[in-house]
Enzyme design. Structure first.
Site, PDB file in Angstrom:
ATOM      1  CG  HIS A  45      43.806  31.066  70.784  1.00 39.51           C
ATOM      2  ND1 HIS A  45      44.595  30.587  70.742  1.00 39.51           N
ATOM      3  CD2 HIS A  45      44.236  31.747  69.432  1.00 39.51           C
ATOM      4  CE1 HIS A  45      45.659  30.965  70.201  1.00 39.51           C
ATOM      5  NE2 HIS A  45      45.259  31.565  69.430  1.00 39.51           N
ATOM      6  NE  ARG A  66      44.715  37.134  66.551  1.00 41.44           N
ATOM      7  CZ  ARG A  66      45.314  35.659  66.510  1.00 41.44           C
ATOM      8  NH1 ARG A  66      46.428  35.799  66.189  1.00 41.44           N
ATOM      9  NH2 ARG A  66      45.111  34.485  67.336  1.00 41.44           N
ATOM     10  CD  GLU A  86      49.676  30.048  61.877  1.00 46.63           C
ATOM     11  OE1 GLU A  86      48.413  30.532  62.380  1.00 46.63           O
ATOM     12  OE2 GLU A  86      50.403  29.395  62.201  1.00 46.63           O
TER      13      GLU A  86
END
Ligand code: SIN
Length: 530
Positions: free
Chosen positions: A336, A371, A113
């Site tokens: 999110h 993050r 990711e």
């Protein structure tokens, strides 16, 4: 009104709450309180997976470096070291205990990711990792006689005897009775606030009540300006949305504009840049083009691998007549993840004795200003365990203070009023405290929120009205923090201050009836591992 005593009172049933319960049950009785059901949490919806440096091609050093880099000089290094080292141990112990991550010939398959320098993401059931992990921990917790589950219980007040937190007053949403839970250790694991935004990947119930409850009894709230926007949430004209995991880009999916052209390079990003960069690039592209969405293309990837690896996304998109193996997938950013929350130390402890916060409700400073993808399930595991172990030093409390609690009612007639507040506040945040902010917009939002606050604060003795007041409070905390951070850093992108400034290497802390303050970040520790 009835009263119950438990050694541990845990509010929230996502991964952090469940794992805290399982650990706490080793030391005493546990009440696990949650307002909906187990499938309604951000943890349950987590797709990409859990990051842990357990591949032979990886190292803790690299995972720490990637986390710090993504966090834009605002992570606490000690917290990050704890996350990476202890996270790896816990993930390995879960595997030993029978948790199944996707593997081929007994070798774990690691996903990739944004912001990760190597394949490090463990996943389960393709893109349903959160559900698999939650179900696994739940299957252990449900067998444990020390844990009692209180489903459909809404915590509306934390109890405080002046020295410490002693419990929580809850409304049973089915019987409408108020139940007072007292205990020695109160752990908030109720998630973040992102569902306040109109476009969000979160369940509708993720509106930050745990953060409001803690604020009301004097807990410090930190880093609320850092709401992380996920770049690729499904776009539909109806407004309905669901997450399209970053792991899709990890497997080679490309972001394209309406002409089918890749556009990220123009904005100095690529598909696997950290999330703040991709979301900002998409924001700029959308603004310039005036379009509501962009597209993800997977049609160059092997269709059977895509269907196998991304089963949930494939099936869900089909409901909108989009076949992700063939069609361009409409996407646009959505709120999110709440990076900030109730400020804790390295053990999940807050500034209020006996009150702990873990998971997305907490601010442990492992994420800094942005993050790193898939670090959040890891955070839930690590800090839930730490909080429980630390809390066992607290002496047992006796039942106190129940007479002082005014029960709240439940009046379905207020449902629409709450919905209206949520919509109004959501719209305001989207416009003025969204992906890109400015002094002018935030000041406007602050003033409008003050008006809303005056309207909602006089009526908090009913479930829906209290929920509305909590939404306004959380929006205020986000707006105030974003106003104070006069720089662009990570998820706080300011159109009027484009650079990051060294003087803001600090977190912003808000506390009821106290002046806001900056706390310098501990970024100077050397990384201990190699
Ligand atoms: C995703 O699968 O893209 C979400 C992962 C995360 O938010 O950590």
């Amino acid at each position: 009104m009835t009263a119950k005593y438990f050694d541990f009172i845990i509010i929230g049933s996502g991964l952090a709450g469940l794992f805290a319960s399982l650990n706490a049950a080793k030391y005493g009785t546990v009440a696990l309180i949650f307002k909906t059901d187990l499938k309604v949490s951000n943890s349950y919806l987590a797709q990409g997976g859990v990051a842990a440096a357990i591949s032979e091609h990886d190292s803790s050093y690299l995972h720490i470096q990637d986390t710090l880099k993504a966090g834009r000089e605002l992570c606490d290094r000690e917290a990050v070291e704890i996350l990476v080292h202890e996270g790896k141990e816990i993930v390995e112990s879960l595997i030993d205990g029978g948790m199944k991550f996707d593997s081929l010939n007994e070798d774990i398959l690691f996903g990739l990711e944004g912001g990760h320098s190597t394949r490090r993401i463990l996943h389960s059931n393709g893109d349903s990792t959160g559900a698999a992990l939650v179900n696994f921990i739940f299957s252990e917790a449900v067998k444990n006689k020390n844990i009692q589950f209180f489903e459909n219980f809404y915590a509306f007040k934390l109890l405080n005897d002046g020295l410490k937190c002693t419990g929580a007053a809850c409304l049973n949403l089915l019987s409408k009775e108020t139940v007072i839970f007292t205990g020695s250790n109160i752990i908030i694991a109720s998630g973040g606030v992102s569902a306040i935004y109109p476009r969000s990947t979160n369940p509708d119930s993720t509106t930050g009540e745990g953060i409001s409850l803690a604020y009301e009894i004097g807990a410090e709230i930190e880093s609320m300006e850092f709401i992380q926007f996920h770049p690729t949430s499904f776009y539909s004209d109806s407004g309905e949305t669901f997450l399209i995991s970053e792991a899709v880009r990890g497997e080679g999916a490309r972001l394209v504009d309406w002409k089918g052209e890749r556009f990220l390079k123009r904005w100095d990003a690529d598909e696997l840049s950290p999330r703040d960069k991709v979301a900002e690039a998409m924001y700029n592209e959308l603004k310039e083009s005036g379009r509501p969405n962009l597209f993800l293309r997977l049609d160059h990837l092997n269709p059977s691998s895509v269907k196998e690896r991304f089963r949930f996304i494939y099936k869900t998109a089909l409901k909108y007549n989009v076949d992700i193996t063939k069609d361009p997938v409409p996407v646009s950013p959505a709120a999110h993840y709440t990076i900030g929350g109730i400020k804790t130390d390295m053990f999940g402890a807050t500034n209020i004795s006996n009150l702990y916060a873990v998971g997305e409700a907490a601010s442990t400073n492992v994420h800094g200003a942005n993050r790193l993808a898939s670090n959040s399930l890891l955070e839930c595991l690590v800090f839930a365990k730490r909080a429980v172990e630390h809390s066992t030093i607290n002496p047992a409390s006796s039942i106190t203070g129940t007479k002082m609690i005014n029960p709240i009612s439940f009046d379905a007639r207020n449902y629409n009023q709450n919905l209206r507040i949520k919509e109004k506040v959501g719209k305001l945040l989207w416009e003025y405290a969204g992906i890109v902010r400015s002094e002018e917009g935030l000041t406007k939002a602050k003033s409008i929120l003050s008006d809303y606050e005056d309207q909602v604060n006089s009526k908090k003795d009913e479930y829906f009205l209290q929920n509305g007041a909590s939404i306004v409070l959380c929006a205020k905390l986000i707006t105030e923090s974003a106003l104070m951070r006069k720089e662009s850093r990570g998820c706080n992108i300011r159109s009027d201050f484009s650079a990051s400034l060294a003087k803001f290497n600090a977190t912003i802390i808000l506390k009821k009836n106290a002046a806001p303050r900056f706390q310098e970040m501990n970024t100077k520790l050397e990384i201990k591992c190699v």
